[in-house]
Write a protein that holds these residues in place. Structure first.
Motif, PDB file in Angstrom:
ATOM      1  N   ALA A   3       0.964  -1.193  -0.148  1.00 48.61           N
ATOM      2  CA  ALA A   3      -0.098  -0.151  -0.003  1.00 48.61           C
ATOM      3  C   ALA A   3       0.966   1.122  -0.023  1.00 48.61           C
ATOM      4  CB  ALA A   3      -0.765   0.017   1.360  1.00 48.61           C
ATOM      5  N   ARG A   4       0.406   2.195  -0.904  1.00 50.41           N
ATOM      6  CA  ARG A   4       1.296   3.346  -1.163  1.00 50.41           C
ATOM      7  C   ARG A   4       0.247   4.595  -0.644  1.00 50.41           C
ATOM      8  NH1 ARG A   4       2.633   5.299  -5.461  1.00 50.41           N
ATOM      9  NH2 ARG A   4       1.203   3.972  -6.636  1.00 50.41           N
ATOM     10  N   SER A   5       0.646   5.499   0.111  1.00 51.71           N
ATOM     11  CA  SER A   5      -0.198   6.808   0.415  1.00 51.71           C
ATOM     12  C   SER A   5      -0.207   7.567  -0.774  1.00 51.71           C
ATOM     13  CB  SER A   5       0.252   7.370   1.647  1.00 51.71           C
ATOM     14  OG  SER A   5      -0.371   8.487   1.772  1.00 51.71           O
ATOM     15  N   VAL A   6      -1.264   7.872  -1.229  1.00 50.14           N
ATOM     16  CA  VAL A   6      -1.561   8.923  -2.536  1.00 50.14           C
ATOM     17  C   VAL A   6      -2.492   9.717  -2.252  1.00 50.14           C
ATOM     18  CG1 VAL A   6      -1.600   9.102  -4.956  1.00 50.14           C
ATOM     19  CG2 VAL A   6      -0.424   7.067  -4.135  1.00 50.14           C
ATOM     20  N   GLY A   7      -2.389  11.019  -2.083  1.00 48.08           N
ATOM     21  CA  GLY A   7      -3.384  11.958  -2.123  1.00 48.08           C
ATOM     22  C   GLY A   7      -4.461  11.708  -0.924  1.00 48.08           C
ATOM     23  N   GLY A   8      -3.789  11.465   0.239  1.00 44.39           N
ATOM     24  CA  GLY A   8      -4.920  11.156   1.280  1.00 44.39           C
ATOM     25  C   GLY A   8      -5.470   9.818   1.575  1.00 44.39           C
ATOM     26  N   SER A   9      -5.193   8.819   0.453  1.00 43.56           N
ATOM     27  CA  SER A   9      -5.786   7.498   0.420  1.00 43.56           C
ATOM     28  C   SER A   9      -4.611   6.548   0.147  1.00 43.56           C
ATOM     29  CB  SER A   9      -6.833   7.658  -0.675  1.00 43.56           C
ATOM     30  OG  SER A   9      -6.474   7.657  -2.082  1.00 43.56           O
ATOM     31  N   LEU A  10      -4.967   5.391   0.166  1.00 48.48           N
ATOM     32  CA  LEU A  10      -3.998   4.421   0.099  1.00 48.48           C
ATOM     33  C   LEU A  10      -4.162   3.521  -1.315  1.00 48.48           C
ATOM     34  CD1 LEU A  10      -4.112   2.568   3.499  1.00 48.48           C
ATOM     35  CD2 LEU A  10      -2.251   4.113   2.822  1.00 48.48           C
ATOM     36  N   ASP A  11      -3.323   3.423  -2.105  1.00 47.95           N
ATOM     37  CA  ASP A  11      -3.240   2.782  -3.520  1.00 47.95           C
ATOM     38  C   ASP A  11      -2.763   1.447  -3.168  1.00 47.95           C
ATOM     39  OD1 ASP A  11      -2.849   1.911  -6.111  1.00 47.95           O
ATOM     40  OD2 ASP A  11      -1.505   3.651  -6.588  1.00 47.95           O
ATOM     41  N   PHE A  12      -3.715   0.599  -3.710  1.00 49.88           N
ATOM     42  CA  PHE A  12      -3.579  -1.001  -3.411  1.00 49.88           C
ATOM     43  C   PHE A  12      -3.195  -1.577  -4.683  1.00 49.88           C
ATOM     44  CE2 PHE A  12      -6.837  -0.948   0.370  1.00 49.88           C
ATOM     45  CZ  PHE A  12      -5.604  -0.534   1.072  1.00 49.88           C
ATOM     46  N   GLY A  13      -2.948  -0.842  -5.729  1.00 49.40           N
ATOM     47  CA  GLY A  13      -2.387  -1.125  -6.970  1.00 49.40           C
ATOM     48  C   GLY A  13      -3.673  -1.552  -8.121  1.00 49.40           C
ATOM     49  N   LYS A  14      -3.191  -2.250  -9.090  1.00 48.71           N
ATOM     50  CA  LYS A  14      -4.096  -2.573 -10.333  1.00 48.71           C
ATOM     51  C   LYS A  14      -4.327  -4.130 -10.350  1.00 48.71           C
ATOM     52  CE  LYS A  14      -3.037   1.541 -12.708  1.00 48.71           C
ATOM     53  NZ  LYS A  14      -2.581   2.177 -14.092  1.00 48.71           N
ATOM     54  N   LEU A  15      -5.119  -4.561 -11.078  1.00 51.53           N
ATOM     55  CA  LEU A  15      -5.695  -5.623 -11.465  1.00 51.53           C
ATOM     56  C   LEU A  15      -6.113  -5.790 -12.791  1.00 51.53           C
ATOM     57  CD1 LEU A  15      -7.386  -7.357  -8.419  1.00 51.53           C
ATOM     58  CD2 LEU A  15      -4.964  -7.719  -9.023  1.00 51.53           C
ATOM     59  N   THR A  16      -5.563  -6.761 -13.734  1.00 50.05           N
ATOM     60  CA  THR A  16      -5.973  -6.640 -15.082  1.00 50.05           C
ATOM     61  C   THR A  16      -6.829  -7.973 -15.368  1.00 50.05           C
ATOM     62  OG1 THR A  16      -3.943  -5.488 -15.603  1.00 50.05           O
ATOM     63  CG2 THR A  16      -5.105  -6.552 -17.556  1.00 50.05           C
ATOM     64  N   VAL A  17      -8.071  -7.833 -16.032  1.00 46.72           N
ATOM     65  CA  VAL A  17      -8.731  -8.739 -16.346  1.00 46.72           C
ATOM     66  C   VAL A  17      -9.124  -8.927 -17.926  1.00 46.72           C
ATOM     67  CG1 VAL A  17     -11.040  -9.842 -16.230  1.00 46.72           C
ATOM     68  CG2 VAL A  17     -10.099  -8.560 -14.085  1.00 46.72           C
ATOM     69  N   LYS A  18      -8.528 -10.060 -18.412  1.00 47.83           N
ATOM     70  CA  LYS A  18      -8.905 -10.197 -19.862  1.00 47.83           C
ATOM     71  C   LYS A  18     -10.307 -10.748 -20.176  1.00 47.83           C
ATOM     72  CE  LYS A  18      -3.963 -11.419 -21.045  1.00 47.83           C
ATOM     73  NZ  LYS A  18      -3.011 -12.366 -21.695  1.00 47.83           N
ATOM     74  N   LYS A  19     -10.740 -10.033 -21.321  1.00 47.48           N
ATOM     75  CA  LYS A  19     -12.195 -10.173 -21.817  1.00 47.48           C
ATOM     76  C   LYS A  19     -13.185 -10.445 -20.569  1.00 47.48           C
ATOM     77  CE  LYS A  19     -10.982 -12.295 -26.126  1.00 47.48           C
ATOM     78  NZ  LYS A  19     -11.074 -13.466 -26.905  1.00 47.48           N
ATOM     79  N   PRO A  20     -13.356  -9.267 -19.730  1.00 44.62           N
ATOM     80  CA  PRO A  20     -14.223  -9.251 -18.814  1.00 44.62           C
ATOM     81  C   PRO A  20     -15.715  -9.439 -19.037  1.00 44.62           C
ATOM     82  CG  PRO A  20     -13.496  -7.148 -19.093  1.00 44.62           C
ATOM     83  CD  PRO A  20     -12.665  -7.769 -19.870  1.00 44.62           C
ATOM     84  N   GLU A  21     -16.521 -10.091 -18.481  1.00 41.56           N
ATOM     85  CA  GLU A  21     -18.004  -9.980 -18.328  1.00 41.56           C
ATOM     86  C   GLU A  21     -18.326  -8.656 -18.373  1.00 41.56           C
ATOM     87  OE1 GLU A  21     -20.515 -12.824 -17.023  1.00 41.56           O
ATOM     88  OE2 GLU A  21     -18.939 -14.353 -16.549  1.00 41.56           O
ATOM     89  N   LEU A  22     -19.119  -7.942 -19.462  1.00 45.83           N
ATOM     90  CA  LEU A  22     -19.437  -6.483 -19.244  1.00 45.83           C
ATOM     91  C   LEU A  22     -20.997  -6.225 -18.488  1.00 45.83           C
ATOM     92  CD1 LEU A  22     -18.384  -5.094 -22.711  1.00 45.83           C
ATOM     93  CD2 LEU A  22     -17.044  -5.237 -20.634  1.00 45.83           C
ATOM     94  N   TRP A  23     -21.178  -5.445 -17.716  1.00 44.78           N
ATOM     95  CA  TRP A  23     -22.376  -5.096 -16.943  1.00 44.78           C
ATOM     96  C   TRP A  23     -23.119  -4.385 -17.951  1.00 44.78           C
ATOM     97  CZ3 TRP A  23     -25.590  -1.419 -15.794  1.00 44.78           C
ATOM     98  CH2 TRP A  23     -26.322  -1.596 -14.863  1.00 44.78           C
TER      99      TRP A  23
END
Length: 824
Positions: free
Chosen positions: A256-276
């Motif tokens: 976790a990194r502190s960025v602009g008053g909040s914590l950045d928990f990173g990114k996740l990538t999903v290939k061909k996600p089911e679209l809402w």
């Protein structure tokens, strides 16, 4: 449309969502067995001081209630009083044992109106202004201090006394304005939760999913904000991503990194996600786990991948394809409970909308219950949600701070919902009245500040307002006032007026259209009032138009308020919308009738009757007009299920309409076929499914039939045809017409001097009862009001009588009371 069995599974899951989230955060509802007092106290000591059993000095007397609870549940629609606006008190004792060493104990309010103050014994621990956003009070220290007192051990037997003062008094420096066309309800009208959290806990997880327009790749940005943290800043984070079927896709342990008053928990990538989407509301689940000092905190977040685009002066695109927004509106309001709707009632209402074909809703005019947003996510209903800056003008610094705080809370608390596409900043802000100054430039300045704050908090969603032309250039999406055929003009002006307004802004979305209908009132000539209207193309709403007296000729004042007229108005709008390829969409105002203090003279007093269902979910005829245009599931409905007696001349041809999405329908009257009609949406009215038929005097059996593959659709009604003319209403006949268990339905009929039913009578009818029974009144419905305008010369009311005898009375202004004795 979602298939019926899948819809059932979604709702079953949804009923457990709230419980699932609460368990994950070690929360429990504390809704049961509260003491309530509908008045103020001299001070907090009066709520907690010891009193002896039966001691007359223990007044005032409290009553036992359960939450959610609204203390305006009945008086909001009582025709004899102004609804109560003032303080109310709630108190309860709690067993509080936090399982976490050095953890925090919280009271989490999902909504209470409109100002609240919280006490532990006599110690004030928190307060909140705002009736619609969620808020939390940390009671940790106050609880620990009280546990050290003798009162805790002796008088309260190891329990913690909690007292809450709520207040919906009129206040010009509070949002929303009392000029608003809805009640500012009082009470703890949403759930209240007791939460235990460990030393290190998250206040919120913000999930920001993005997806390419072609849907090939989705990216999930995750942020968090700590609620509490131990002295040691060391903690571990784990995120788990589950797909819509519940399968674990990814696990990550970000730093976790502190960025602009909040914590950045990173990114996740999903290939061909089911679209809402409305037809496929695919929900992913993110579990965020924080571990510190041997304690674990877990937060679960539902979200969806979807791509949203508003074309300039053009349509709305979802996931790269045009989607016509087929919308309506909702107030948090229901018969007999006011704002305190149960979870089951909320789900029923949202499901009825979906089954009507709704794929979009504007939540008017405030942040609504999390249960509503959860339903929209799971059912597939896109959302415009807004803050309650509604009418009255612009207040001072306290007022403006509240507006910004409400916007911040709404965005942060509902940030993860995939259904939300628009943040609303205000409604009818061109409506002055609360302050001596009405400065358009100051309103523009504040609107711009809200717009910038919204984009700062959430760059991914549009901002919008309705009906404030001098601010329409500030927001991303604008809705002008177009009430063709109700407040101004004729409904045939709708398309021209909309086209002209569309050209004035980049993104046009028409919310609020329609008109009032008094349920069970029908008309043989529903468009007669249009002859009085000057066809100048004017369709906007102006000051005083909602009044039933004075001003220019308009259907809202001079019309018959029949279901017949409103069905025609809706029918015309819907068939025109099919021919407007640039249209983003519309939202009919509203789905359900609701209470309002500014309409005491409506046929059901204090009720805005523009809904397509009544305040108790009883469907009006207009519900089926929408279904016939907006749904694919086969449906068939003959107009007139609540129209027992029609009238006219002998051998006069009368129109019979059928609303259906079938390709063709056959009509039978008294067993004889009237022919087959093919549906054509542009053949107004009823899309060509109408027949001119000569009814026989007396009873007529009417049946419609349509084949949908192997499935046979049918609908049947019986109507009496009256050719006998009537004179001036002179008397009232009161009679029992139905019994179901302990509920007896009573009908009052308006008759002339010869005893002939006056089918166009709109007289006010007043009901009362004495004896062992009780009238089911103050419901705000056509059959649940002690004072109501007649519908086609009659009015209904219900009596609850379990045993004994009761006398029901009915009277008109022009006659003496008529009495009916009922025995059980």
């Amino acid at each position: 449309m979602i298939k019926e069995n899948k819809l059932y599974k979604i709702l079953t899951l949804l009923l457990g969502v709230g419980t699932l989230q609460l368990q994950a955060q070690e929360s429990r509802r504390i809704d049961q067995e509260w003491d309530f007092l509908k008045s103020d106290l001299g001070g907090i000591w009066e709520a907690v001081r010891p009193v002896g059993a039966g001691n007359p000095e223990s007044v005032p007397l409290w009553q036992t209630v359960s939450l959610p609870h609204c203390y305006n549940a009945l008086d909001a629609v009582d025709p004899a009083v102004n609804y109560y606006q003032g303080p109310g008190w709630y108190r309860k004792t709690l067993t509080i044992e936090n399982p976490y060493p050095n953890g925090r104990t919280l009271l989490h309010f999902e909504g209470a109106g409109q100002k609240s103050t919280v006490y532990i014994h006599t110690q004030k621990v928190g307060e909140h202004v705002g009736g619609y956003d969620e808020w939390t009070v940390d009671i940790t220290e106050a609880v620990e201090q009280f546990k050290k007192t003798d009162a805790y051990k002796t008088r309260f037997k190891g329990k913690i006394p909690v007292s809450i003062r709520v207040d919906n008094s009129r206040d010009l420096e509070m949002i929303p304005s009392d000029l608003s066309d809805f009640n500012l309800y009082g009470g703890i009208y949403r759930h209240l939760n007791l939460k235990y959290v460990p030393q290190t806990a998250l206040e919120k997880v913000f999930v920001s999913p993005t997806v390419d327009v072609d849907g090939k790749q989705g990216v999930l940005q995750i942020r968090g904000r700590l609620l509490t943290q131990s002295n040691s800043s060391s903690f571990d984070v784990e995120t788990q991503l589950y797909d819509p079927s519940g399968k674990l896709l990814l696990t990550q342990t970000p730093l976790a990194r502190s960025v602009g008053g909040s914590l950045d928990f990173g990114k996740l990538t999903v290939k061909k996600p089911e679209l809402w989407s409305p037809d496929h509301p695919a929900l992913y689940r993110l579990v965020t786990i924080v571990k510190s000092n041997g304690q674990t905190f877990k937060e679960e977040s539902l979200f969806g991948f979807r791509h949203v685009e508003f074309k300039n002066n053009g349509p709305f695109l979802l996931n790269g394809k045009r989607l016509l927004l087929q919308g309506t509106h909702r107030h948090e309001d229901h018969a007999a409970v006011g704002a305190a709707m149960t979870d089951a009632q909320i789900l029923q209402e949202m499901t009825m909308m979906k089954e009507m074909g709704v794929n979009f809703i504007r939540l008017g005019h405030y942040q609504q219950s999390r249960r509503v947003l959860e339903a929209c996510d799971s059912l597939g209903i896109l959302v415009w949600e807004e803050i309650p800056w509604c009418r009255g003008g612009l207040g001072g610094e306290i007022y403006q701070q509240q507006g910004k705080r409400m916007l911040t809370n709404m965005i942060e608390q509902h940030y993860n919902h995939p259904s939300i596409i628009i943040w609303g900043l205000g409604n009818e802000n061109d409506w002055p009245g609360d302050f001596p100054e009405f400065d358009k430039e100051k309103i523009r300045t504040f609107m711009r500040e809200l717009h910038e704050l919204s984009h700062q908090l959430d760059p991914s969603r549009k901002t919008a307002i309705r009906r404030c032309d001098f601010c329409k250039d500030i927001v991303d999406v604008y809705s002008p006032s177009i009430w063709a055929g109700w407040y101004r003009g004729m409904y045939t002006d709708y398309k021209t007026a909309s086209t002209e307004e569309m050209k004035k802004v980049k993104h046009f979305l028409h919310v609020e259209w329609g008109g009032d209908s008094h349920a069970r009132r029908h008309a043989e000539d529903p468009d007669r009032a249009l002859a009085k209207i000057e066809g100048d193309g004017t369709t906007d709403e102006r000051a005083g138009d909602a009044s039933l007296v004075g001003g220019a000729a308009r259907v809202s004042k001079d019309g018959d308020w029949s279901e017949s007229y409103i069905c025609n108005l809706i029918d015309w709008h819907l068939k025109e919308q099919e021919t407007m390829p640039w249209l983003t969409g519309t939202a009919y105002w509203p789905f359900k009738d609701f209470s309002t203090p500014v309409r005491p003279d409506n046929p059901v007093p204090y009720v805005n009757q523009k809904g397509v269902v009544e305040r108790d979910f009883t469907k009006k005829e207009s519900y089926y007009v929408f279904q016939s245009y907006w749904t694919s599931k086969p449906m068939l409905h003959i107009y007139g299920h609540t129209w027992p007696v029609r009238w006219g001349q002998t051998d006069e041809a009368k129109m019979i309409k059928v609303y259906s999405n079938a390709k063709e329908v056959e009509l039978f009257v008294n067993g004889e076929s009237q022919g087959i009609k093919k549906r054509n949406s542009q053949d107004f009215p009823a899309a060509g499914l109408r027949w001119m038929v000569k009814l026989r005097e007396g009873k007529n059996q009417i049946k419609a039939v349509s084949k949908n593959g192997k499935e046979l659709l049918t609908d049947e009604i019986e109507q009496v045809y009256q050719t006998q003319a009537w004179g001036k209403p002179t008397k009232l006949q009161v009679e029992e017409i139905e019994r179901e268990d302990d509920v007896i339905t009573v009908q009052a009929k308006v008759l002339d001097k010869d005893g002939i039913l006056c089918l166009d009578a709109k007289n006010w009818i007043y009901f009362d009862a004495t004896g062992d029974g009780e009238l089911i009144i103050d419901q705000g419905t056509s059959i649940g009001a002690r004072k109501v305008q007649a519908y086609n010369g009659r009015a209904l009311v219900r009596l609850r009588l379990s045993t004994g005898k009761a006398v029901v009375s009915g009277r008109m202004d022009e006659s003496k009371s008529t009495l009916l004795t009922i025995e059980k």
